[in-house]
Design a protein around this motif. Structure first.
Motif, PDB file in Angstrom:
ATOM      1  N   THR A  98     -49.661 -19.799  26.997  1.00  0.00           N
ATOM      2  CA  THR A  98     -49.618 -18.830  28.092  1.00  0.00           C
ATOM      3  C   THR A  98     -48.313 -18.942  28.877  1.00  0.00           C
ATOM      4  O   THR A  98     -47.791 -17.943  29.365  1.00  0.00           O
ATOM      5  CB  THR A  98     -50.801 -19.033  29.067  1.00  0.00           C
ATOM      6  OG1 THR A  98     -50.790 -20.370  29.575  1.00  0.00           O
ATOM      7  CG2 THR A  98     -52.122 -18.757  28.381  1.00  0.00           C
ATOM      8  N   VAL A  99     -47.773 -20.157  29.009  1.00  0.00           N
ATOM      9  CA  VAL A  99     -46.492 -20.347  29.699  1.00  0.00           C
ATOM     10  C   VAL A  99     -45.356 -19.769  28.859  1.00  0.00           C
ATOM     11  O   VAL A  99     -44.463 -19.100  29.384  1.00  0.00           O
ATOM     12  CB  VAL A  99     -46.247 -21.843  29.987  1.00  0.00           C
ATOM     13  CG1 VAL A  99     -44.895 -22.036  30.680  1.00  0.00           C
ATOM     14  CG2 VAL A  99     -47.373 -22.422  30.833  1.00  0.00           C
ATOM     15  N   GLN A 100     -45.398 -19.997  27.557  1.00  0.00           N
ATOM     16  CA  GLN A 100     -44.375 -19.423  26.688  1.00  0.00           C
ATOM     17  C   GLN A 100     -44.426 -17.894  26.708  1.00  0.00           C
ATOM     18  O   GLN A 100     -43.399 -17.225  26.721  1.00  0.00           O
ATOM     19  CB  GLN A 100     -44.563 -19.905  25.249  1.00  0.00           C
ATOM     20  CG  GLN A 100     -43.497 -19.396  24.286  1.00  0.00           C
ATOM     21  CD  GLN A 100     -43.839 -19.710  22.847  1.00  0.00           C
ATOM     22  OE1 GLN A 100     -44.431 -18.890  22.143  1.00  0.00           O
ATOM     23  NE2 GLN A 100     -43.480 -20.897  22.397  1.00  0.00           N
ATOM     24  N   ALA A 101     -45.636 -17.351  26.738  1.00  0.00           N
ATOM     25  CA  ALA A 101     -45.796 -15.897  26.656  1.00  0.00           C
ATOM     26  C   ALA A 101     -45.445 -15.193  27.957  1.00  0.00           C
ATOM     27  O   ALA A 101     -44.900 -14.078  27.925  1.00  0.00           O
ATOM     28  CB  ALA A 101     -47.234 -15.551  26.267  1.00  0.00           C
ATOM     29  N   ALA A 102     -45.719 -15.819  29.125  1.00  0.00           N
ATOM     30  CA  ALA A 102     -45.585 -15.086  30.383  1.00  0.00           C
ATOM     31  C   ALA A 102     -44.941 -15.865  31.518  1.00  0.00           C
ATOM     32  O   ALA A 102     -44.752 -15.309  32.604  1.00  0.00           O
ATOM     33  CB  ALA A 102     -46.974 -14.600  30.827  1.00  0.00           C
ATOM     34  N   HIS A 250     -40.668  -8.410  32.363  1.00  0.00           N
ATOM     35  CA  HIS A 250     -40.104  -7.696  31.216  1.00  0.00           C
ATOM     36  C   HIS A 250     -40.106  -8.518  29.929  1.00  0.00           C
ATOM     37  O   HIS A 250     -39.884  -7.959  28.848  1.00  0.00           O
ATOM     38  CB  HIS A 250     -38.669  -7.257  31.541  1.00  0.00           C
ATOM     39  CG  HIS A 250     -38.563  -6.401  32.764  1.00  0.00           C
ATOM     40  ND1 HIS A 250     -39.063  -5.112  32.804  1.00  0.00           N
ATOM     41  CD2 HIS A 250     -38.052  -6.645  34.000  1.00  0.00           C
ATOM     42  CE1 HIS A 250     -38.850  -4.593  34.004  1.00  0.00           C
ATOM     43  NE2 HIS A 250     -38.225  -5.505  34.750  1.00  0.00           N
ATOM     44  N   SER A 251     -40.359  -9.808  30.013  1.00  0.00           N
ATOM     45  CA  SER A 251     -40.318 -10.652  28.810  1.00  0.00           C
ATOM     46  C   SER A 251     -41.691 -11.204  28.426  1.00  0.00           C
ATOM     47  O   SER A 251     -41.790 -12.170  27.680  1.00  0.00           O
ATOM     48  CB  SER A 251     -39.355 -11.826  29.026  1.00  0.00           C
ATOM     49  OG  SER A 251     -39.815 -12.668  30.073  1.00  0.00           O
ATOM     50  N   ILE A 252     -42.745 -10.589  28.923  1.00  0.00           N
ATOM     51  CA  ILE A 252     -44.096 -11.081  28.635  1.00  0.00           C
ATOM     52  C   ILE A 252     -44.546 -10.634  27.243  1.00  0.00           C
ATOM     53  O   ILE A 252     -44.433  -9.450  26.888  1.00  0.00           O
ATOM     54  CB  ILE A 252     -45.102 -10.581  29.693  1.00  0.00           C
ATOM     55  CG1 ILE A 252     -44.766 -11.171  31.067  1.00  0.00           C
ATOM     56  CG2 ILE A 252     -46.523 -10.961  29.300  1.00  0.00           C
ATOM     57  CD1 ILE A 252     -45.664 -10.685  32.181  1.00  0.00           C
ATOM     58  N   ASP A 253     -45.036 -11.571  26.466  1.00  0.00           N
ATOM     59  CA  ASP A 253     -45.665 -11.278  25.175  1.00  0.00           C
ATOM     60  C   ASP A 253     -47.157 -11.082  25.442  1.00  0.00           C
ATOM     61  O   ASP A 253     -47.937 -12.037  25.452  1.00  0.00           O
ATOM     62  CB  ASP A 253     -45.426 -12.443  24.205  1.00  0.00           C
ATOM     63  CG  ASP A 253     -45.994 -12.188  22.810  1.00  0.00           C
ATOM     64  OD1 ASP A 253     -46.835 -11.269  22.671  1.00  0.00           O
ATOM     65  OD2 ASP A 253     -45.619 -12.915  21.877  1.00  0.00           O
ATOM     66  N   TRP A 254     -47.560  -9.836  25.673  1.00  0.00           N
ATOM     67  CA  TRP A 254     -48.922  -9.549  26.107  1.00  0.00           C
ATOM     68  C   TRP A 254     -49.965  -9.915  25.050  1.00  0.00           C
ATOM     69  O   TRP A 254     -51.074 -10.350  25.381  1.00  0.00           O
ATOM     70  CB  TRP A 254     -49.057  -8.082  26.489  1.00  0.00           C
ATOM     71  CG  TRP A 254     -48.346  -7.736  27.755  1.00  0.00           C
ATOM     72  CD1 TRP A 254     -47.162  -7.069  27.896  1.00  0.00           C
ATOM     73  CD2 TRP A 254     -48.756  -8.081  29.095  1.00  0.00           C
ATOM     74  NE1 TRP A 254     -46.807  -6.970  29.213  1.00  0.00           N
ATOM     75  CE2 TRP A 254     -47.774  -7.578  29.981  1.00  0.00           C
ATOM     76  CE3 TRP A 254     -49.853  -8.759  29.622  1.00  0.00           C
ATOM     77  CZ2 TRP A 254     -47.866  -7.739  31.355  1.00  0.00           C
ATOM     78  CZ3 TRP A 254     -49.944  -8.924  31.002  1.00  0.00           C
ATOM     79  CH2 TRP A 254     -48.960  -8.416  31.851  1.00  0.00           C
ATOM     80  N   ASN A 255     -49.646  -9.732  23.792  1.00  0.00           N
ATOM     81  CA  ASN A 255     -50.601 -10.068  22.729  1.00  0.00           C
ATOM     82  C   ASN A 255     -50.921 -11.561  22.741  1.00  0.00           C
ATOM     83  O   ASN A 255     -52.091 -11.966  22.743  1.00  0.00           O
ATOM     84  CB  ASN A 255     -50.033  -9.651  21.367  1.00  0.00           C
ATOM     85  CG  ASN A 255     -51.040  -9.851  20.240  1.00  0.00           C
ATOM     86  OD1 ASN A 255     -52.238  -9.687  20.423  1.00  0.00           O
ATOM     87  ND2 ASN A 255     -50.544 -10.218  19.068  1.00  0.00           N
ATOM     88  N   GLU A 314     -38.642 -24.746  30.294  1.00  0.00           N
ATOM     89  CA  GLU A 314     -38.048 -24.282  29.035  1.00  0.00           C
ATOM     90  C   GLU A 314     -39.167 -23.571  28.280  1.00  0.00           C
ATOM     91  O   GLU A 314     -39.910 -24.196  27.515  1.00  0.00           O
ATOM     92  CB  GLU A 314     -37.472 -25.448  28.230  1.00  0.00           C
ATOM     93  CG  GLU A 314     -36.279 -26.126  28.876  1.00  0.00           C
ATOM     94  CD  GLU A 314     -35.698 -27.231  28.004  1.00  0.00           C
ATOM     95  OE1 GLU A 314     -35.077 -26.896  26.970  1.00  0.00           O
ATOM     96  OE2 GLU A 314     -35.879 -28.409  28.352  1.00  0.00           O
ATOM     97  N   ARG A 315     -39.282 -22.274  28.485  1.00  0.00           N
ATOM     98  CA  ARG A 315     -40.440 -21.522  28.003  1.00  0.00           C
ATOM     99  C   ARG A 315     -40.658 -21.638  26.502  1.00  0.00           C
ATOM    100  O   ARG A 315     -41.794 -21.710  26.024  1.00  0.00           O
ATOM    101  CB  ARG A 315     -40.315 -20.043  28.395  1.00  0.00           C
ATOM    102  CG  ARG A 315     -40.842 -19.750  29.773  1.00  0.00           C
ATOM    103  CD  ARG A 315     -40.671 -18.293  30.148  1.00  0.00           C
ATOM    104  NE  ARG A 315     -41.361 -17.365  29.265  1.00  0.00           N
ATOM    105  CZ  ARG A 315     -41.433 -16.046  29.462  1.00  0.00           C
ATOM    106  NH1 ARG A 315     -40.851 -15.513  30.534  1.00  0.00           N
ATOM    107  NH2 ARG A 315     -42.075 -15.275  28.626  1.00  0.00           N
ATOM    108  N   GLU A 316     -39.579 -21.663  25.733  1.00  0.00           N
ATOM    109  CA  GLU A 316     -39.716 -21.682  24.280  1.00  0.00           C
ATOM    110  C   GLU A 316     -40.374 -22.975  23.775  1.00  0.00           C
ATOM    111  O   GLU A 316     -40.910 -23.013  22.651  1.00  0.00           O
ATOM    112  CB  GLU A 316     -38.356 -21.491  23.606  1.00  0.00           C
ATOM    113  CG  GLU A 316     -37.358 -22.634  23.815  1.00  0.00           C
ATOM    114  CD  GLU A 316     -36.619 -22.552  25.140  1.00  0.00           C
ATOM    115  OE1 GLU A 316     -35.747 -23.397  25.367  1.00  0.00           O
ATOM    116  OE2 GLU A 316     -36.914 -21.624  25.928  1.00  0.00           O
TER     117      GLU A 316
END
Length: 516
Positions: A98-102, A250-255, A314-316
């Motif tokens: 969830t942290v990586q995605a949003a 703008h960089s959220i991976d909603w799926n 470091e989101r990735e």
């Protein structure tokens, strides 16, 4: 308890062909060798009211009842809380995406808001329906009583399949956390052997009974959360609250974001398939669900606050297993090893809890005549042997899938099952407003409808973000269930296998399904 076939017969034939448990001792003393089974009239003058469970047990003359958990072996409040905890959560392992995605802010908000939209309504519905029908069929019985046995079977098929798919994750995740310490578990023959061995050991725990599984869940729950308490104390000087507010819409991976939230906060209704094994379920089940909701939410928020507040973002890097890296940064290698061990332990707890639910669901369906009678047979420990073996086989067959594919597929099937549950919940409120409900959600019919709207909208959003591949595979699984039920009914009509309905369960078909 040996399930019995429900047929029409006169009261005279009933007296001549069967006896109740209360009369069994007298019959044995007289040396009666008649093995004829109890037959209960479908036109009983005094049917058990829907939602009541009379607790009686009927068996054939000179037959030994299939072992059913007696009151001393039934699950009490504390083990039930931790069984629900492991059905739903098992700790923060798997929330990292969830942290990586949003980002931190949306991850934290997700685990604050999502429970209100999804977890609380599902837990409330489970408390009402689970106490209304305190038997092992759980949500299968709910849907059958409202929409008829065909849709009850579809509910059972989709929920069982999604549960088995979910359980296939845990041996894989267990080994993923250990492979950094034992590289050989990363792939090849050693990994295959390890998956088989782990599945067999955990399956044996389920065979030994829910009392053991329940207290194992308590022990594993405490062990899996202890390192995060220590991590929290160590992190206090390093916490920077402004890190919690980082967000980039703008960089959220909603799926990925929605599927991860959904997977970590669903399956509250799974405990309903164990309701028949719970001590005083009409009081214990609602209490356990309440405390479990609090425990689950805290088990997610506390580690996320530590990880996102004490470590530079470091989101990735925030993916499955990253909490062990956070532990190393904050406390060193010893804390990392502790977190990895806790993650492995947590996956064991989730496996035994999920398998218990899946296997008792099959037993409950067999007691309702939806599956062949042999699914209702219990071991000497009171556990459903064939249900456990079927669930374990499904886990082994599906364990080769990737984490993301498993999560997406089970979410899709789970959504369809929840739609049927919401419909059944509202229809039963409309058609049977005065049926006994030991725990009843206030608000009447309007309140029931309003409670279901937010999670129903969320289901639509989750389904909309599904990939084409997952959609095709999941719809194919649904189609199998639509065909499977008529095939099973054909087998029953041809008498190729034996089917029976347990006589000590409430009659949910006396007035017919609510929808024809």
């Amino acid at each position: 308890m040996v399930p019995t076939t429900t047929t029409s017969s006169s009261s005279k034939n009933l007296q001549n062909s069967s006896i109740s448990v209360a009369d069994k001792k007298t019959s044995q003393q007289n040396g009666d060798n008649n093995n004829q089974k109890l037959r209960v009239s479908a036109q009983r003058e005094a049917a058990i009211p829907m939602g009541d469970y009379n607790g009686a047990e009927y068996i054939g003359i000179n037959e030994v009842p299939s072992p059913r958990a007696n009151n001393s072996n039934k699950v009490s409040l504390l083990p039930l809380i931790f069984l629900i905890f492991y059905e739903v959560s098992g700790g923060p392992f798997g929330v990292e995406d969830t942290v990586q995605a949003a980002g931190p802010l949306f991850a934290l908000l997700g685990f604050l808001i999502f429970p209100l939209i999804w977890s609380v309504p599902e837990a409330l519905i489970t408390a009402e329906m689970g106490t209304m029908f305190p038997e092992n069929g759980g949500y299968v019985v709910w849907v059958s009583s409202a929409l008829g046995p065909y849709w009850g079977f579809q509910q059972g098929w989709m929920k069982w399949l999604s549960g088995v798919i979910d359980n296939a994750l845990y041996p894989v995740m267990f080994l993923d956390y250990l492979k950094s310490a034992i590289p050989a578990l990363g792939g090849g023959l050693p990994r295959i052997v390890a998956v088989l061995a782990l599945t067999m050991v955990l399956t044996y725990m389920n065979y030994r009974g829910l009392t053991i599984v329940g207290w194992v869940a308590v022990s594993l729950g405490i062990l899996s959360m202890l390192p995060f308490v220590v991590m929290g104390l160590i992190s206090i000087p390093k916490i920077r609250p402004e890190r919690w507010l980082v967000a980039d819409v703008h960089s959220i991976d909603w799926n990925l974001y929605l599927n991860t939230l959904f997977w970590n906060l669903n399956y509250w209704d799974s405990i309903s398939t164990l309701a028949g094994e719970v001590r005083n379920p009409k009081k214990t089940l609602p209490k356990a669900l309440f405390y479990a909701v609090l425990l689950v939410v805290l088990s997610y928020l506390f580690p996320l606050l530590i990880g996102t507040g004490a470590v530079p973002l470091e989101r990735e890097l925030w993916t499955d297993g990253y909490f062990s890296d956070v532990a190393k940064i904050l406390g060193g290698v010893w804390l990392r090893c502790w977190v990895q061990g806790a993650a492995a332990v947590s996956n064991m707890g989730m496996f035994v809890a999920e398998m218990s639910s899946d296997s008792f669901q099959l037993l409950g369906m067999a007691e309702r005549g939806m599956l062949p009678e042999f699914f209702a047979k219990r071991s000497r420990h009171g556990t459903p042997v064939l249900g456990i073996l079927f669930s374990a086989s499904g886990v082994l067959l599906l364990s080769w899938l990737s984490f993301q594919e498993i999560v997406a597929a089970e979410n899709f099937l789970y959504c369809f099952g929840m739609i049927l549950e919401f419909i059944a919940f509202v229809w039963l409120r409309i058609k049977y407003p005065n049926a006994p409900r030991p725990f009843k959600i206030p608000g009447g019919i309007i309140g029931a409808v309003l409670l279901c709207i937010p999670p129903a909208i969320l289901i639509g959003v989750v389904l909309a973000f599904s990939t084409i591949k997952i959609m095709i595979v999941s719809l194919g699984a649904v189609a199998i269930g639509l065909v499977l039920q008529p095939c099973i009914k054909l087998i029953e009509r041809k008498k190729w296998l034996k089917f029976s309905t347990s006589s000590d369960l409430p009659d949910i078909t006396a007035h017919g399904p609510l929808i024809r």
